[in-house]
Motif scaffolding. Structure first.
Motif, PDB file in Angstrom:
ATOM      1  N   ARG A  81       0.835  -1.213   0.000  1.00 28.20           N
ATOM      2  CA  ARG A  81       0.000   0.000   0.000  1.00 28.20           C
ATOM      3  C   ARG A  81       0.863   1.253   0.000  1.00 28.20           C
ATOM      4  O   ARG A  81       1.802   1.360   0.781  1.00 28.20           O
ATOM      5  N   ILE A  82       0.508   2.190  -0.856  1.00 27.50           N
ATOM      6  CA  ILE A  82       1.186   3.490  -0.918  1.00 27.50           C
ATOM      7  C   ILE A  82       0.131   4.564  -0.698  1.00 27.50           C
ATOM      8  O   ILE A  82      -0.863   4.624  -1.434  1.00 27.50           O
ATOM      9  N   ASP A  83       0.312   5.384   0.325  1.00 24.16           N
ATOM     10  CA  ASP A  83      -0.668   6.428   0.644  1.00 24.16           C
ATOM     11  C   ASP A  83      -0.311   7.740  -0.031  1.00 24.16           C
ATOM     12  O   ASP A  83       0.851   8.149  -0.040  1.00 24.16           O
ATOM     13  N   VAL A  84      -1.319   8.392  -0.594  1.00 27.66           N
ATOM     14  CA  VAL A  84      -1.144   9.703  -1.207  1.00 27.66           C
ATOM     15  C   VAL A  84      -2.280  10.614  -0.750  1.00 27.66           C
ATOM     16  O   VAL A  84      -3.271  10.143  -0.186  1.00 27.66           O
ATOM     17  N   GLU A  85      -2.113  11.909  -1.021  1.00 25.41           N
ATOM     18  CA  GLU A  85      -3.168  12.882  -0.695  1.00 25.41           C
ATOM     19  C   GLU A  85      -3.860  13.378  -1.967  1.00 25.41           C
ATOM     20  O   GLU A  85      -5.054  13.268  -2.117  1.00 25.41           O
ATOM     21  N   SER A  86      -3.079  13.947  -2.865  1.00 21.14           N
ATOM     22  CA  SER A  86      -3.669  14.666  -3.999  1.00 21.14           C
ATOM     23  C   SER A  86      -3.633  13.839  -5.277  1.00 21.14           C
ATOM     24  O   SER A  86      -2.924  12.826  -5.378  1.00 21.14           O
ATOM     25  N   ALA A  87      -4.384  14.287  -6.280  1.00 23.29           N
ATOM     26  CA  ALA A  87      -4.396  13.630  -7.589  1.00 23.29           C
ATOM     27  C   ALA A  87      -3.006  13.617  -8.213  1.00 23.29           C
ATOM     28  O   ALA A  87      -2.597  12.619  -8.809  1.00 23.29           O
ATOM     29  N   ARG A  88      -2.289  14.726  -8.043  1.00 21.78           N
ATOM     30  CA  ARG A  88      -0.963  14.765  -8.660  1.00 21.78           C
ATOM     31  C   ARG A  88      -0.002  13.773  -8.009  1.00 21.78           C
ATOM     32  O   ARG A  88       0.814  13.142  -8.683  1.00 21.78           O
ATOM     33  N   GLU A  89      -0.121  13.604  -6.683  1.00 21.18           N
ATOM     34  CA  GLU A  89       0.695  12.579  -6.007  1.00 21.18           C
ATOM     35  C   GLU A  89       0.290  11.177  -6.462  1.00 21.18           C
ATOM     36  O   GLU A  89       1.137  10.303  -6.657  1.00 21.18           O
ATOM     37  N   MET A  90      -1.025  10.974  -6.637  1.00 22.92           N
ATOM     38  CA  MET A  90      -1.508   9.653  -7.076  1.00 22.92           C
ATOM     39  C   MET A  90      -0.958   9.330  -8.466  1.00 22.92           C
ATOM     40  O   MET A  90      -0.488   8.212  -8.722  1.00 22.92           O
ATOM     41  N   LEU A  91      -1.000  10.302  -9.358  1.00 25.71           N
ATOM     42  CA  LEU A  91      -0.454  10.122 -10.710  1.00 25.71           C
ATOM     43  C   LEU A  91       1.018   9.705 -10.651  1.00 25.71           C
ATOM     44  O   LEU A  91       1.433   8.753 -11.327  1.00 25.71           O
ATOM     45  N   ALA A  92       1.807  10.398  -9.831  1.00 24.69           N
ATOM     46  CA  ALA A  92       3.239  10.104  -9.747  1.00 24.69           C
ATOM     47  C   ALA A  92       3.469   8.678  -9.234  1.00 24.69           C
ATOM     48  O   ALA A  92       4.323   7.942  -9.764  1.00 24.69           O
ATOM     49  N   GLU A  93       2.698   8.245  -8.238  1.00 25.17           N
ATOM     50  CA  GLU A  93       2.883   6.898  -7.673  1.00 25.17           C
ATOM     51  C   GLU A  93       2.400   5.822  -8.644  1.00 25.17           C
ATOM     52  O   GLU A  93       2.975   4.732  -8.701  1.00 25.17           O
ATOM     53  N   VAL A  94       1.357   6.113  -9.400  1.00 30.32           N
ATOM     54  CA  VAL A  94       0.885   5.154 -10.409  1.00 30.32           C
ATOM     55  C   VAL A  94       1.979   4.935 -11.456  1.00 30.32           C
ATOM     56  O   VAL A  94       2.302   3.796 -11.823  1.00 30.32           O
ATOM     57  N   GLU A  95       2.597   6.022 -11.903  1.00 35.89           N
ATOM     58  CA  GLU A  95       3.655   5.872 -12.914  1.00 35.89           C
ATOM     59  C   GLU A  95       4.839   5.089 -12.369  1.00 35.89           C
ATOM     60  O   GLU A  95       5.418   4.261 -13.070  1.00 35.89           O
ATOM     61  N   LYS A  96       5.175   5.344 -11.091  1.00 37.35           N
ATOM     62  CA  LYS A  96       6.300   4.620 -10.461  1.00 37.35           C
ATOM     63  C   LYS A  96       6.002   3.138 -10.324  1.00 37.35           C
ATOM     64  O   LYS A  96       6.916   2.325 -10.288  1.00 37.35           O
ATOM     65  N   ALA A  97       4.708   2.781 -10.185  1.00 37.90           N
ATOM     66  CA  ALA A  97       4.328   1.380  -9.946  1.00 37.90           C
ATOM     67  C   ALA A  97       4.313   0.556 -11.239  1.00 37.90           C
ATOM     68  O   ALA A  97       4.164  -0.662 -11.191  1.00 37.90           O
ATOM     69  N   LEU A  98       4.465   1.196 -12.399  1.00 41.22           N
ATOM     70  CA  LEU A  98       4.478   0.451 -13.667  1.00 41.22           C
ATOM     71  C   LEU A  98       5.796  -0.315 -13.807  1.00 41.22           C
ATOM     72  O   LEU A  98       6.789   0.100 -13.209  1.00 41.22           O
ATOM     73  N   PRO A  99       5.852  -1.405 -14.540  1.00 42.21           N
ATOM     74  CA  PRO A  99       4.766  -1.973 -15.334  1.00 42.21           C
ATOM     75  C   PRO A  99       3.787  -2.798 -14.491  1.00 42.21           C
ATOM     76  O   PRO A  99       4.137  -3.272 -13.427  1.00 42.21           O
ATOM     77  N   ALA A 100       2.574  -2.951 -15.018  1.00 42.29           N
ATOM     78  CA  ALA A 100       1.569  -3.805 -14.388  1.00 42.29           C
ATOM     79  C   ALA A 100       0.826  -4.557 -15.488  1.00 42.29           C
ATOM     80  O   ALA A 100       0.692  -4.049 -16.602  1.00 42.29           O
ATOM     81  N   ASP A 101       0.362  -5.758 -15.181  1.00 42.40           N
ATOM     82  CA  ASP A 101      -0.434  -6.520 -16.143  1.00 42.40           C
ATOM     83  C   ASP A 101      -1.872  -6.010 -16.199  1.00 42.40           C
ATOM     84  O   ASP A 101      -2.503  -6.011 -17.250  1.00 42.40           O
TER      85      ASP A 101
END
Ligand code: CTP
Ligand code: CA
Length: 222
Positions: A72-92
């Motif tokens: 689990r990775i906690d974020v506050e804002s949409a921009r933080e969520m975007l950055a963490e989603v990109e870091k979590a790639l690749p994904a199936d």
């Protein structure tokens, strides 16, 4: 029996889930938010883990415990969520369940905004990045990309339009005209290019398990 591969059809698959609301700061003590509890997204992360997937859950501010085995990775804002989603790639598989705030305050005040006894402060908004649409055209686009859509009317029609607009494979549409947001139950329509599969009103963990079994059928065997 988790030793039996038949019971973990998502073994070896990387599943990325976003959940919860986002908080968009106005000043150090105030923010813009929405009524998402994160429960449906957490239930989906749990169901994916139970089916054997390696799950990363990127969560906005919620009051929920992390499902067993989920990163689990906690974020506050949409921009933080975007950055963490990109870091979590690749994904199936990516399942974007978060109720991302569409707008943020155009300027975040560094100090608490004070009443001056005269005019009320103007609140100017700026549009947030669309995380799902970004994934839809990403060079590491997940093979199965799933969005959620909360609608209060013309639920399936709006979901079909979002499939095209976001470049995703499925939209899970739920009717939020009742008390779904924050509630224990959900009823959804899974809209794909091949048609619509409706899941009748049920607890969010039951909806999650049925959705993830459909995901496993789509990507599980290769
Ligand atoms: N979404 C996202 N980033 C945003 C907004 C939405 O990733 N900035 C994702 C949500 O997580 C969801 C899907 O897009 O999976 C649909 O969200 P929804 O709010 O229904 O769509 P919008 O395009 O924001 O349209 P609307 O005007 O109906 O809110
Ligand atoms: Ca929206």
């Amino acid at each position: 029996d988790f030793a039996d591969p038949a019971h973990r059809p998502l073994f070896g698959k990387r599943v990325l889930v976003t959940a919860g609301p986002t908080h968009e700061p106005i000043d150090p003590v105030r923010y813009i938010a929405n009524r998402s509890s994160g429960r449906q997204g957490f239930a989906i992360a749990q169901a994916a883990a139970e089916l054997g997937a390696d799950v990363t859950l990127i969560a906005g501010p919620v009051h929920l415990t992390t499902p067993p085995g989920v990163i689990r990775i906690d974020v506050e804002s949409a921009r933080e969520m975007l950055a963490e989603v990109e870091k979590a790639l690749p994904a199936d598989v990516a399942i974007m369940v978060a109720a991302v705030a569409d707008w943020r305050a155009a300027d975040e005040a560094e100090q608490k905004i004070k009443k001056d006894g005269k005019a009320v402060p103007p609140l100017e908004l700026a549009e947030n990045p669309d995380i799902l649409a970004m994934l839809g055209k990403h060079k590491q686009r997940p093979a199965l990309l799933i969005g959620f859509a909360a609608e209060t009317e013309k639920v399936v029609e709006h979901a079909q339009a979002k499939l095209a607009k976001k470049g995703c494979d499925w939209i899970v549409a739920n009717d939020v005209s009742g008390d779904v947001m924050g509630g224990a139950n959900n009823a959804v329509h899974i809209v794909t290019k091949d048609g619509v599969e409706s899941l009748a009103d049920a607890p969010k963990d039951v909806i999650a398990r049925k959705l993830m079994e459909k995901v496993a059928n789509a990507v599980g065997q290769d």
